[in-house]
Each structure stands twice: as C-alpha cells, then as structure tokens.
Design an enzyme around this catalytic site. Structure first.
Site, PDB file in Angstrom:
ATOM      1  N   PHE A 170      -1.888   8.162   4.290  1.00  0.00           N
ATOM      2  CA  PHE A 170      -2.687   8.754   5.378  1.00  0.00           C
ATOM      3  C   PHE A 170      -3.966   9.420   4.858  1.00  0.00           C
ATOM      4  CE2 PHE A 170       1.184   9.603   8.417  1.00  0.00           C
ATOM      5  CZ  PHE A 170       1.332   8.240   8.601  1.00  0.00           C
ATOM      6  N   SER A 225       5.640   5.308   8.760  1.00  0.00           N
ATOM      7  CA  SER A 225       5.029   4.953   7.489  1.00  0.00           C
ATOM      8  C   SER A 225       5.945   5.360   6.339  1.00  0.00           C
ATOM      9  CB  SER A 225       3.673   5.653   7.328  1.00  0.00           C
ATOM     10  OG  SER A 225       3.200   5.511   5.995  1.00  0.00           O
ATOM     11  N   ASN A 227       4.944   5.982   3.369  1.00  0.00           N
ATOM     12  CA  ASN A 227       4.114   6.540   2.301  1.00  0.00           C
ATOM     13  C   ASN A 227       3.849   8.039   2.406  1.00  0.00           C
ATOM     14  OD1 ASN A 227       3.810   3.932   1.144  1.00  0.00           O
ATOM     15  ND2 ASN A 227       2.279   3.468   2.709  1.00  0.00           N
ATOM     16  N   THR A 228       4.446   8.694   3.405  1.00  0.00           N
ATOM     17  CA  THR A 228       4.421  10.151   3.499  1.00  0.00           C
ATOM     18  C   THR A 228       5.861  10.625   3.359  1.00  0.00           C
ATOM     19  OG1 THR A 228       2.471  10.222   4.923  1.00  0.00           O
ATOM     20  CG2 THR A 228       3.916  12.135   4.975  1.00  0.00           C
ATOM     21  N   ASN A 231       0.842  -1.196   0.000  1.00  0.00           N
ATOM     22  CA  ASN A 231       0.000   0.000   0.000  1.00  0.00           C
ATOM     23  C   ASN A 231       0.877   1.245   0.000  1.00  0.00           C
ATOM     24  OD1 ASN A 231      -0.482   1.966   2.475  1.00  0.00           O
ATOM     25  ND2 ASN A 231       0.190  -0.001   3.340  1.00  0.00           N
ATOM     26  N   LYS A 284       5.258   3.683  17.098  1.00  0.00           N
ATOM     27  CA  LYS A 284       5.307   2.611  16.106  1.00  0.00           C
ATOM     28  C   LYS A 284       6.582   2.754  15.287  1.00  0.00           C
ATOM     29  CE  LYS A 284       2.311   0.192  12.839  1.00  0.00           C
ATOM     30  NZ  LYS A 284       0.926   0.121  12.308  1.00  0.00           N
ATOM     31  N   ASN A 337       5.819  -1.327  11.586  1.00  0.00           N
ATOM     32  CA  ASN A 337       5.085  -0.809  10.440  1.00  0.00           C
ATOM     33  C   ASN A 337       5.421  -1.664   9.213  1.00  0.00           C
ATOM     34  OD1 ASN A 337       3.597   1.077   8.771  1.00  0.00           O
ATOM     35  ND2 ASN A 337       4.095   2.668  10.266  1.00  0.00           N
TER      36      ASN A 337
END
Length: 356
Positions: free
Chosen positions: A115, A175, A177-178, A111, A216, A245
C-alpha cells in the site's frame, strides 16, 4: 508501438519501469491513446450498474495507478472504468524494495508493495480533477501502523474524503502485503466494518452521488467461507463484490527461481479467480454484481468470468504483458463471443454457465 517498447521496459527493474511509464503517459495522455487505438462502441456491451453507465465491461484494477496520476491516459486506452489506489489515510512508503517481480514464462507478477501511496488528501485532489472523464473507483485500505482493532478509524476517515468524489468505493481487507490485514476478512470483523463504512458513506456522500460500496475478497479463502461471507455481506447491504485479490499460493509456475513472497497475479490466478466468481454468484443467486479480476489476459478470459457470473472484469497484469491494445482486443472479442453464442446483450451472458 508497445511491442517495440516492451523489450526495453522489461530490461528495467519492474517498479522503475512502472513509474517511468505512468509518469510519461500522465504528461502526454494522447500517447496512451495512440498506442491503444480506438475502442469501438458495441451496443451489446453497454450496461448500467449502480446508476453508472459502462460502455463495456473492461476496466482497470487497483494497484496500477495507486496515486491517480494517469487517469486521463488510462481512459484514453479505452477502459470503461478505472480503479485507483489502494489509498490509505496517511502517506506511506510501503515495503522495502525490491518488491515487484516479473515471471515472464507465466505472464505473471509477484508484488509485495504494501500500500505505498501519497495518502488520501493528495489522491483526492487528483480524483477531483479527473471527475467526469469516466467511472472512477477508489480502493481503500488501512495504514500499516494502524492496529486491526483501530482499522475502522482508517476506513471511516477515507470514506469521509472519498464518498463525495468516487463513483464507487472498495473495502480492501484482502491484500497479503499488509501484516494482519487479511484477518479482517472474518465475518466477526468484516461485517461491523462494512456497516460502519456504509453508514459513513451515506452521511458524507453528496445527495446525487451516493457511491456503491464493494468488498474485494481473497482467492485464498476456503470455498465454504467465501459462500458464507458473500451471503452475510449481501445481507449487510454491500452493493457488489470484487473477485479476487492476489494469491499467496504458487500454482504450477514455470518461471525458474521463483522464491519471492507476496501476492501472485496474472495467468496462473485465472482459474481460481473464475472459480471464486462462480461461487459468489451461486451463493448470492446473481443478485449482487461481481467484478471479476485475476488472470484476465484475453477476451476468452473475460468472457469466461462473465459467463461464471461477473458483470464487469478488471485487468492489471494482462495490461503489463499485452499492452494498451489489449482493451480494444477484449472489447471487440467480447462482442464477437456474445454474437457467436446467440446473445443479443451482455446481460444474457452474465452467469450463463449457471443456467446450463
């Protein structure tokens, strides 16, 4: 029931199937309970952490119900705790689609959602509605447009909203993805952030509802960095850690044509996530509760993480592939494995591998 539905859902775009399923069970929570079956109580699995009661150690990881729309249905599936989010102060659409991909041969997902969520105010209204149903954690992140030097502002705004509502809070700086978010995992950036968020939590929490603060962590950090960070976070007053994560590595994948960027979750992450649990437990001497997450697809996977040092475990990708019955199977399976190994309570199994 899920065995019949899954082939149909897996013919649909993954994100569309995800939203369709969440919307359906949010309208009829009893349907989720019917699909899951009754989760039996096992006294050997009950424990209290941070003043919260957990009927068993199996919970839902953040990312599945980002906007807290289906919490009632998820508790009907038998989870002992549900983590919603990641939530950002302001609503944001996330990254361009497509951004969620199945890897069926690997029982994995990739993925790069970014967010996507309805923002703090909307999610807080739903969390308030579900309070009392079970332990609800809220995973906190910064908005994409917020530069790292102002990231603390976003986390403090979120704590002001959720400290009076959540049963626990999670700082998510791991994460992939940011853009730039993982840069905040260095001690130079993370420790001041933790201290500021902790102080804000104490200021805004209700007198009898001080939510524990967890961090996390990424599985992609070097082992030595993870150990140093765990020690520093414990000294900074963090109440627990989540390991881990998603990963940007691609370990031994068998699904053909996997070229998508983003975070990998599911079975290929299991071994590394368990290694991280083991590292963190050893570094902190077992003093800091750990939630093990990553590749938990069965009771064996959950038990592996518990013996490595996890007090609780979370599932996400396993829930997508195995369905709601997974919770019942894991809970019964954990009770059986405790008895098999001569443990009378889960406390005895947590970190057992470190004791030979």
């Amino acid at each position: 029931m899920y065995r019949l539905l899954r082939p149909i859902l897996f013919r649909i775009d993954p994100e569309a199937a995800h939203h369709l399923t969440l919307a359906a069970v949010s309208r009829v929570p009893s349907a989720a309970g019917l699909a899951a079956g009754n989760v039996r109580e096992h006294p050997s699995l009950r424990q209290s952490l941070w003043g919260r009661a957990f009927a068993h150690p199996v919970g839902l990881a953040a990312g599945l119900d980002k906007n807290a729309i289906a919490v009632a249905a998820l508790f009907r599936c038998g989870f002992s705790f549900v983590e919603v989010g990641t939530v950002t102060p302001r609503p944001q659409p996330g990254n361009p689609k497509p951004r969620l991909f199945r890897l069926p041969a690997d029982e994995a997902l990739i993925n790069r959602m970014g967010f996507n969520n309805d923002g703090a105010v909307a999610v807080a209204g739903r969390v308030r509605r579900w309070r009392g149903m079970g332990v609800i954690g809220v995973n906190l992140g910064k908005n994409k447009v917020t530069p790292n030097e102002r990231a603390q502002d976003d986390y403090l705004a979120l704590v002001q909203v959720f400290a009076p509502l959540a049963d626990y809070l999670v700082i998510n700086v791991s994460s992939p993805n940011t853009p730039g978010l993982r840069d905040l995992q260095t001690q130079e950036h993370l420790l001041p952030l933790v201290q500021a968020v902790s102080a804000a939590r104490d200021r805004f929490a209700l007198a009898d509802r001080r939510p524990p603060l967890l961090v996390k962590l990424s599985p992609d950090l070097a082992d030595a960095d993870l150990e140093d960070l765990a020690i520093a976070l414990e000294q900074a007053g963090v109440d627990g850690l989540i390991a881990t994560n998603t990963t940007i590595t691609r370990p031994a994948l068998t699904t053909p044509g996997v070229q998508e960027t983003g975070g990998l979750s599911g079975r290929p992450l299991r071994q590394r996530a368990t290694e991280v649990v083991r590292l963190l437990y050893r570094a902190t001497g077992g003093r800091l509760p750990i939630i093990g997450s990553g590749g938990v697809m069965s009771a064996d996977d959950a038990y592996e993480k518990i013996r490595a040092g996890a007090s609780l475990v979370q599932v996400y990708t396993g829930f997508i592939y195995r369905g709601p019955r997974l919770v019942r199977e894991m809970v019964d399976g954990l009770a059986e494995r405790l008895a098999r190994d001569g443990f009378t309570h889960i406390r005895e199994a947590i970190g057992a591998d470190h004791r030979g």
